[in-house]
Motif scaffolding. Structure first.
Motif, PDB file in Angstrom:
ATOM      1  N   HIS A  77       0.560  -1.641   0.174  1.00 34.68           N
ATOM      2  CA  HIS A  77      -0.213  -0.605   0.437  1.00 34.68           C
ATOM      3  C   HIS A  77       0.717   1.200   0.042  1.00 34.68           C
ATOM      4  O   HIS A  77       0.793   2.317  -0.784  1.00 34.68           O
ATOM      5  CB  HIS A  77      -0.880  -0.505   1.077  1.00 34.68           C
ATOM      6  CG  HIS A  77      -1.671   1.141   1.795  1.00 34.68           C
ATOM      7  ND1 HIS A  77      -3.192   1.555   0.970  1.00 34.68           N
ATOM      8  CD2 HIS A  77      -1.009   2.266   2.458  1.00 34.68           C
ATOM      9  CE1 HIS A  77      -2.823   3.174   1.393  1.00 34.68           C
ATOM     10  NE2 HIS A  77      -2.060   3.412   2.195  1.00 34.68           N
ATOM     11  N   LEU A  81       0.845   3.485  -3.473  1.00 35.10           N
ATOM     12  CA  LEU A  81      -0.091   4.174  -3.195  1.00 35.10           C
ATOM     13  C   LEU A  81       0.452   6.013  -2.300  1.00 35.10           C
ATOM     14  O   LEU A  81       0.670   6.725  -2.393  1.00 35.10           O
ATOM     15  CB  LEU A  81      -1.339   4.300  -2.372  1.00 35.10           C
ATOM     16  CG  LEU A  81      -2.080   3.503  -3.595  1.00 35.10           C
ATOM     17  CD1 LEU A  81      -3.240   2.368  -2.235  1.00 35.10           C
ATOM     18  CD2 LEU A  81      -2.819   3.062  -4.657  1.00 35.10           C
ATOM     19  N   GLU A  82       1.051   5.855  -1.638  1.00 35.21           N
ATOM     20  CA  GLU A  82       2.198   7.061  -0.727  1.00 35.21           C
ATOM     21  C   GLU A  82       2.854   7.635  -1.020  1.00 35.21           C
ATOM     22  O   GLU A  82       3.712   8.008  -0.981  1.00 35.21           O
ATOM     23  CB  GLU A  82       1.548   6.741   0.654  1.00 35.21           C
ATOM     24  CG  GLU A  82       0.850   5.527   1.284  1.00 35.21           C
ATOM     25  CD  GLU A  82       0.888   5.543   2.749  1.00 35.21           C
ATOM     26  OE1 GLU A  82      -0.343   5.930   2.690  1.00 35.21           O
ATOM     27  OE2 GLU A  82       1.870   5.157   3.329  1.00 35.21           O
TER      28      GLU A  82
END
Length: 91
Positions: A77, A81-82
């Motif tokens: 994640h 996504l970050e």
């Protein structure tokens, strides 16, 4: 996520995966959604993601088929996504 799907359109070379040379990276936190990561995992080229992680010095990541723990899903994640490459080059 975008890098995992990009390919060079120059004829005569294998332009996938593109190599990242980042000059500036920003991290923007997002809420973790394990279901989204599990659904996205089938579309990810894991070798390309692992290569990108090495290029950006972000450590190692395991394919969800190898490690489906919540800790590994949170790492995926974070990476997909970050982490945002703000400036740099693709080769």
């Amino acid at each position: 996520i975008t890098h995992n799907f990009l390919k060079s359109n120059v004829r005569g070379i294998d332009g996938y995966p593109l190599q990242i040379e980042a000059e500036k990276i920003e991290v923007k936190e997002l809420e973790f959604d394990s279901e989204f990561i599990q659904n996205l995992a089938a579309k990810i080229d894991w070798d390309a993601l692992k290569s990108a992680c090495r290029s950006l010095e972000l450590g190692e990541v395991q394919d969800l088929n190898e490690d489906s723990s919540e800790k590994n899903m949170k790492k995926i994640h974070h990476l997909l996504l970050e982490v945002h490459v703000i400036t740099g080059t693709l080769k």
